[in-house]
Design a protein around this motif. Structure first.
Motif, PDB file in Angstrom:
ATOM      1  N   PRO A   1      38.329  50.445  41.505  1.00  0.00           N
ATOM      2  CA  PRO A   1      38.552  49.176  40.956  1.00  0.00           C
ATOM      3  C   PRO A   1      40.071  48.925  40.764  1.00  0.00           C
ATOM      4  O   PRO A   1      40.916  49.600  41.055  1.00  0.00           O
ATOM      5  CB  PRO A   1      37.843  49.338  39.459  1.00  0.00           C
ATOM      6  CG  PRO A   1      38.023  51.086  39.409  1.00  0.00           C
ATOM      7  CD  PRO A   1      37.835  51.266  40.818  1.00  0.00           C
ATOM      8  N   GLU A   2      40.380  47.558  40.744  1.00  0.00           N
ATOM      9  CA  GLU A   2      41.915  47.277  40.720  1.00  0.00           C
ATOM     10  C   GLU A   2      42.305  47.798  39.232  1.00  0.00           C
ATOM     11  O   GLU A   2      41.547  48.009  38.144  1.00  0.00           O
ATOM     12  CB  GLU A   2      41.814  45.605  40.569  1.00  0.00           C
ATOM     13  CG  GLU A   2      42.970  45.144  40.283  1.00  0.00           C
ATOM     14  CD  GLU A   2      43.346  43.642  40.176  1.00  0.00           C
ATOM     15  OE1 GLU A   2      44.239  42.986  39.548  1.00  0.00           O
ATOM     16  OE2 GLU A   2      42.054  42.997  40.417  1.00  0.00           O
TER      17      GLU A   2
ATOM     18  N   HIS B   1      35.514  44.395  40.487  1.00  0.00           N
ATOM     19  CA  HIS B   1      35.129  42.905  41.142  1.00  0.00           C
ATOM     20  C   HIS B   1      33.670  43.292  41.757  1.00  0.00           C
ATOM     21  O   HIS B   1      33.108  44.473  41.811  1.00  0.00           O
ATOM     22  CB  HIS B   1      36.191  42.903  42.338  1.00  0.00           C
ATOM     23  CG  HIS B   1      37.520  42.680  41.914  1.00  0.00           C
ATOM     24  ND1 HIS B   1      37.912  41.453  41.407  1.00  0.00           N
ATOM     25  CD2 HIS B   1      38.351  43.437  41.460  1.00  0.00           C
ATOM     26  CE1 HIS B   1      39.273  41.137  41.039  1.00  0.00           C
ATOM     27  NE2 HIS B   1      39.429  42.589  41.069  1.00  0.00           N
TER      28      HIS B   1
ATOM     29  N   ARG C   1      32.491  43.878  44.566  1.00  0.00           N
ATOM     30  CA  ARG C   1      32.646  44.834  45.471  1.00  0.00           C
ATOM     31  C   ARG C   1      32.416  46.183  45.230  1.00  0.00           C
ATOM     32  O   ARG C   1      31.664  46.912  45.378  1.00  0.00           O
ATOM     33  CB  ARG C   1      33.779  44.823  46.410  1.00  0.00           C
ATOM     34  CG  ARG C   1      33.941  46.059  47.583  1.00  0.00           C
ATOM     35  CD  ARG C   1      35.285  45.774  48.138  1.00  0.00           C
ATOM     36  NE  ARG C   1      35.488  47.090  48.957  1.00  0.00           N
ATOM     37  CZ  ARG C   1      35.705  48.370  48.481  1.00  0.00           C
ATOM     38  NH1 ARG C   1      36.114  48.517  47.428  1.00  0.00           N
ATOM     39  NH2 ARG C   1      36.161  49.252  49.200  1.00  0.00           N
ATOM     40  N   ASP C   2      33.252  46.389  43.842  1.00  0.00           N
ATOM     41  CA  ASP C   2      33.018  47.757  43.087  1.00  0.00           C
ATOM     42  C   ASP C   2      31.666  48.114  42.555  1.00  0.00           C
ATOM     43  O   ASP C   2      31.141  49.004  42.628  1.00  0.00           O
ATOM     44  CB  ASP C   2      34.031  47.800  42.203  1.00  0.00           C
ATOM     45  CG  ASP C   2      35.475  47.330  42.657  1.00  0.00           C
ATOM     46  OD1 ASP C   2      35.938  48.138  43.558  1.00  0.00           O
ATOM     47  OD2 ASP C   2      36.168  46.567  42.048  1.00  0.00           O
TER      48      ASP C   2
ATOM     49  N   ALA D   1      36.621  34.974  40.882  1.00  0.00           N
ATOM     50  CA  ALA D   1      35.599  35.577  40.994  1.00  0.00           C
ATOM     51  C   ALA D   1      35.370  36.421  39.697  1.00  0.00           C
ATOM     52  O   ALA D   1      36.158  36.677  38.867  1.00  0.00           O
ATOM     53  CB  ALA D   1      35.896  36.785  42.266  1.00  0.00           C
ATOM     54  N   ARG D   2      34.065  36.623  39.442  1.00  0.00           N
ATOM     55  CA  ARG D   2      33.579  37.378  38.106  1.00  0.00           C
ATOM     56  C   ARG D   2      34.131  38.637  37.955  1.00  0.00           C
ATOM     57  O   ARG D   2      34.009  39.490  39.233  1.00  0.00           O
ATOM     58  CB  ARG D   2      32.078  37.396  38.041  1.00  0.00           C
ATOM     59  CG  ARG D   2      31.694  38.272  36.794  1.00  0.00           C
ATOM     60  CD  ARG D   2      31.745  37.668  35.543  1.00  0.00           C
ATOM     61  NE  ARG D   2      30.721  38.185  34.496  1.00  0.00           N
ATOM     62  CZ  ARG D   2      31.257  39.403  33.901  1.00  0.00           C
ATOM     63  NH1 ARG D   2      32.329  39.877  33.778  1.00  0.00           N
ATOM     64  NH2 ARG D   2      30.172  39.801  33.024  1.00  0.00           N
ATOM     65  N   THR D   3      34.802  39.384  37.113  1.00  0.00           N
ATOM     66  CA  THR D   3      35.167  40.902  36.914  1.00  0.00           C
ATOM     67  C   THR D   3      34.635  41.413  35.881  1.00  0.00           C
ATOM     68  O   THR D   3      34.231  40.435  35.138  1.00  0.00           O
ATOM     69  CB  THR D   3      36.717  40.985  36.705  1.00  0.00           C
ATOM     70  OG1 THR D   3      37.177  40.288  35.862  1.00  0.00           O
ATOM     71  CG2 THR D   3      37.422  40.409  38.234  1.00  0.00           C
TER      72      THR D   3
END
Length: 139
Positions: free
Chosen positions: A44-45, A54, A56-57, A14-16
């Protein structure tokens, strides 16, 4: 749908985004993003000292910023944004959000009336000043 080196898109990571990329995209400061993280609006992670955002963020941050533009307080924004992680379409959540929208709309309509009243009063004052100036010029 594109693939890289023969691998399917489903297996692609997934794109970050970095904090700098997110800040630039949304036109906000790193400090603002860190504040939203401190108050639990985004999470965020963390990879050491690096924040990794991510999809979601980014969506949560987008919802937070929309709430701010609409004038919602952070606590209301938190409640609304937290709904993003819950089962979509739940009637209670939607009723809550509709209630908040109605309350905010009523506040903004009241402010609009206040602004319109102030503008009318300024226009009246301006007209009277111009009339007084005309009288002074003819004397």
């Amino acid at each position: 749908m594109s693939t890289r080196s023969g691998s399917s898109a489903a297996t692609a990571p997934a794109r970050t985004w970095s904090i700098a990329e997110v800040a630039e995209e949304f036109g906000i400061t790193h400090r603002t993003i860190r504040y939203y993280e401190d108050v639990g609006l985004v999470s965020p992670e963390r990879r050491g000292t690096v924040r990794v955002f991510h999809p979601r963020d980014r969506i949560r941050l987008q919802l937070v910023l929309r709430g701010k533009r609409l004038g919602f307080p952070l606590e209301e924004i938190r409640t609304i944004v937290d709904m993003y992680d819950q089962q979509p379409g739940e009637a209670g959540q939607l009723r809550y959000l509709l209630g908040q929208i109605g309350d905010r709309r009523a506040e903004l309509e009241e402010r609009r009336r206040d602004v319109e009243s102030a503008l009318a009063e300024l226009a009246d004052l301006e007209r009277r000043c111009e009339d007084d100036l005309r009288v002074l010029r003819t004397d």
